[in-house]
Design a protein around this motif. Structure first.
Motif, short mmCIF file in Angstrom:
data_model
loop_
_atom_site.label_atom_id
_atom_site.label_comp_id
_atom_site.label_asym_id
_atom_site.label_seq_id
_atom_site.Cartn_x
_atom_site.Cartn_y
_atom_site.Cartn_z
N ASP A 350 116.94 4.41 4.28
CA ASP A 350 115.51 4.74 4.31
C ASP A 350 114.78 3.60 5.01
OD1 ASP A 350 115.71 7.15 2.86
OD2 ASP A 350 115.78 6.05 0.98
N LEU A 351 113.97 3.96 6.00
CA LEU A 351 113.24 2.94 6.74
C LEU A 351 112.01 3.57 7.38
CD1 LEU A 351 113.20 -0.03 7.75
CD2 LEU A 351 114.44 0.76 9.78
N ASP A 352 110.85 2.92 7.19
CA ASP A 352 109.60 3.36 7.83
C ASP A 352 109.14 2.31 8.81
OD1 ASP A 352 109.39 5.76 6.49
OD2 ASP A 352 108.30 4.88 4.80
N VAL A 353 108.87 2.74 10.05
CA VAL A 353 108.34 1.84 11.08
C VAL A 353 106.99 2.39 11.50
CG1 VAL A 353 108.75 0.75 13.30
CG2 VAL A 353 110.70 1.38 11.84
N ALA A 354 105.95 1.62 11.28
CA ALA A 354 104.59 2.07 11.58
C ALA A 354 104.34 2.00 13.09
CB ALA A 354 103.58 1.20 10.84
N PRO A 355 103.43 2.82 13.60
CA PRO A 355 103.08 2.78 15.02
C PRO A 355 102.61 1.38 15.43
CG PRO A 355 102.14 4.73 14.01
CD PRO A 355 102.68 3.90 12.89
N ASP A 541 116.69 -4.70 1.55
CA ASP A 541 115.41 -5.40 1.39
C ASP A 541 114.68 -5.39 2.72
OD1 ASP A 541 113.33 -6.78 0.28
OD2 ASP A 541 114.44 -8.66 -0.05
N THR A 542 113.36 -5.46 2.64
CA THR A 542 112.52 -5.54 3.83
C THR A 542 111.43 -6.56 3.56
OG1 THR A 542 112.91 -3.20 4.31
CG2 THR A 542 111.09 -4.25 5.46
#
Length: 561
Positions: A350-355, A541-542
């Motif tokens: 699971d990974l979210d990368v914002a614009p 972890d992030t």
């Protein structure tokens, strides 16, 4: 959806050049008809001029014979030109089709095949299939010559004509049977040759690495084994071809001898004149040419069928990923989201990368980094989970649309033969190469070269050092200015000072654009907004680089060791 078969490839190669094949066949038929008429006219000259001692008739018939020679000469010249044009254009069309399939955004054609093997298919096999047009033209021409000769023989003597009519189909059938082993062995020969070319290309590409680890002898031994197997297959195919040619030639010679024997007995019995006997013997000798042509045509078709099957195998390879019915939102914002992605070593990532975010991904296992890159570039779809771009699953998008929105610059990206400037601006829509080169540290490379940006670069950038190639490849990726850029280990061959400058340059030039740095370089990870630690196939972890250094021993080992 199934791809074309070998027969389909052959049929299309001929159908696409039907005008030239028809023209060449017509002119070739005229040439062969003229060749068949030559012994007939000589027989007429003997009966109507020589036997009667008629000088006027002799001159008239010699003039007619000269006209026939001029006609058959020009027919051969322009007919052969049309046939060669058909062969070359068919081969070119196949090469374009093969290149289009290999470069298809859906991929898949390269799976299980070495680059050298694909090169051999696109060159030698395409050439052999194209040559089928020439063989077809010569086959039709030879049939016309055989038909004219047979008609003349029937008019001269029914027994002679029947001998040719009954013997020719048997001879053709035997030639076809003899071509079967050649077809199978030709296919094996091309497979072995393609594999040898692939091994050679791989060895040349990795020559520096082989020398660095002292593996030259092992590489030479591997190529020698492959080359010997290719040689053995080639010799088997050559033996099959020589056996077929020899057997057909022997059968043809025996057939011509029978025709001459029958004609001689008829002349001895007074059933035909001296001129007709000369014509019959001349036609029998002429028929040797068309019958030998049939042998050559059989061999060409046998090799063409084998090559067509190999070409069909590439064209029929299903794409690794297919286009869905979704549409990419415009303009592309650059939001990337992974939900429960499992692929290769990845496990429910699971990974979210914002614009506009600059994010680093540090993988403790290089195989996990490779699997992540394949999913982000959609070279493969995840086994489970979904990768989204601006909220749209990539699985639903056309791979070609993804390529224009997401650029994945892999660690081992090759440069092309051309100038430095052409390499940097190679991607569609590239702009401002100087700024991209400055950000990638490639401006220093240009300053050290004799002609700067106009300096010629050899194939795969071999005229540059490893660090220079990396910086130019990174400049190319930055100049493309895609909404989403994924970069994999772009600074492994540069010094620490240059690496720090490149890290700053990437952050500045990509400001406002989504950038994912898949690397274990501390200099690059330090400029990222945050870093995702990929350990054991999962994002554990992030956080910013400094925080991960304090929290995780696995991160310290991967990045600082």
């Amino acid at each position: 959806m199934t791809g074309p078969s070998g027969r389909d490839v052959l049929r299309r190669a001929v159908k696409g050049q039907r005008r030239d094949v028809a023209l060449g066949s017509l002119l070739g038929a005229g040439h062969q008809a003229g060749e068949a008429l030559v012994p007939v006219l000589i027989g007429v000259v003997i009966d109507q001029a020589v036997a009667r001692d008629d000088a006027g008739a002799l001159l008239r018939w010699l003039a007619i014979l000269a006209v026939v020679y001029v006609g058959l000469s020009f027919s051969f010249r322009f007919g052969a030109r049309a046939g060669e044009r058909a062969a070359e254009q068919a081969g070119h069309t196949l090469r374009v089709e093969l290149v289009r399939r290999v470069l298809d955004p859906g991929g898949g054609a390269e799976n299980g095949r070495l680059p050298g093997a694909l090169t051999t298919i696109a060159t030698e096999d395409a050439k052999r299939v194209g040559a089928v047009n020439m063989a077809l033209m010569f086959g039709i021409s030879a049939s016309a010559g055989l038909l004219v000769g047979t008609v003349v023989l029937l008019r001269t003597s029914v027994p002679l004509g029947l001998t040719v009519l009954l013997g020719t189909p048997v001879l053709l059938w035997l030639g076809h049977l003899l071509s079967k082993p050649l077809e199978h062995r030709s296919e094996a020969e091309q497979e072995r040759a393609a594999h040898a070319s692939g091994v050679a290309a791989d060895l040349v590409a990795g020559l520096r690495v082989l020398k660095g680890i002292g593996a030259e002898s092992a590489a030479v031994a591997r190529y020698r084994r492959t080359s010997r197997r290719s040689l053995a297959a080639t010799l088997r195919a050559a033996r099959a071809q020589s056996l077929q040619s020899g057997m057909v030639l022997a059968l043809t010679g025996g057939f011509i001898a029978v025709v001459a024997l029958v004609g001689g007995r008829l002349a001895a019995q007074g059933d035909i004149s001296l001129g007709q006997l000369v014509s019959a013997v001349g036609l029998a000798l002429f028929l040797l040419g068309p019958l030998e042509t049939f042998s050559w045509v059989n061999a060409e078709f046998a090799q063409g069928r084998a090559s067509a099957a190999r070409i069909a195998g590439v064209l029929a390879t299903p794409p690794a990923v297919t286009a869905g019915g979704g549409r990419l939102r415009q303009p592309v914002r650059g939001q990337v989201r992974l939900r429960g992605v499992s692929h290769g070593g990845l496990r429910e990532v699971d990974l979210d990368v914002a614009p506009g975010e600059l994010i680093g991904v540090a993988a403790t296992d290089p195989a996990d980094a490779t699997a992540l890159l394949r999913c982000l570039s959609r070279q493969a779809d995840p086994d489970a989970g979904v990768v989204e771009l601006d909220g749209v699953p990539m699985r639903d998008l056309d791979p070609a649309d993804i390529r224009m929105a997401v650029l994945v610059a892999e660690h081992d990206a090759d440069l092309f033969e051309g100038t430095l400037r052409e390499n940097v601006t190679a991607a569609p829509g590239s702009a401002d190469p100087e700024r991209a080169m400055a950000a990638a540290g490639a401006d220093e490379v240009a300053r050290t070269l004799p002609e700067g940006l106009d300096t010629a670069v050899s194939e795969r950038g071999r005229s540059l050092s490893g660090g220079q190639r990396q910086r130019v490849a990174l400049a190319r990726a930055l100049a493309a200015d895609r909404p989403v850029l994924v970069v994999h280990d772009p600074t492994t061959a540069v010094d620490a000072v240059t690496e720090s400058r490149v890290a700053t340059g990437i952050r500045e030039i990509r400001r406002g654009r989504t950038t994912i740095l898949v690397t274990t370089s501390p200099a690059l990870l330090a400029v990222a907004d945050r870093v995702a630690l990929l350990d054991g196939g999962r994002v554990v972890d992030t956080a910013p680089h400094a925080d991960l250094v304090r929290r995780h021993a696995a991160y310290r080992t991967a990045v600082l060791a």
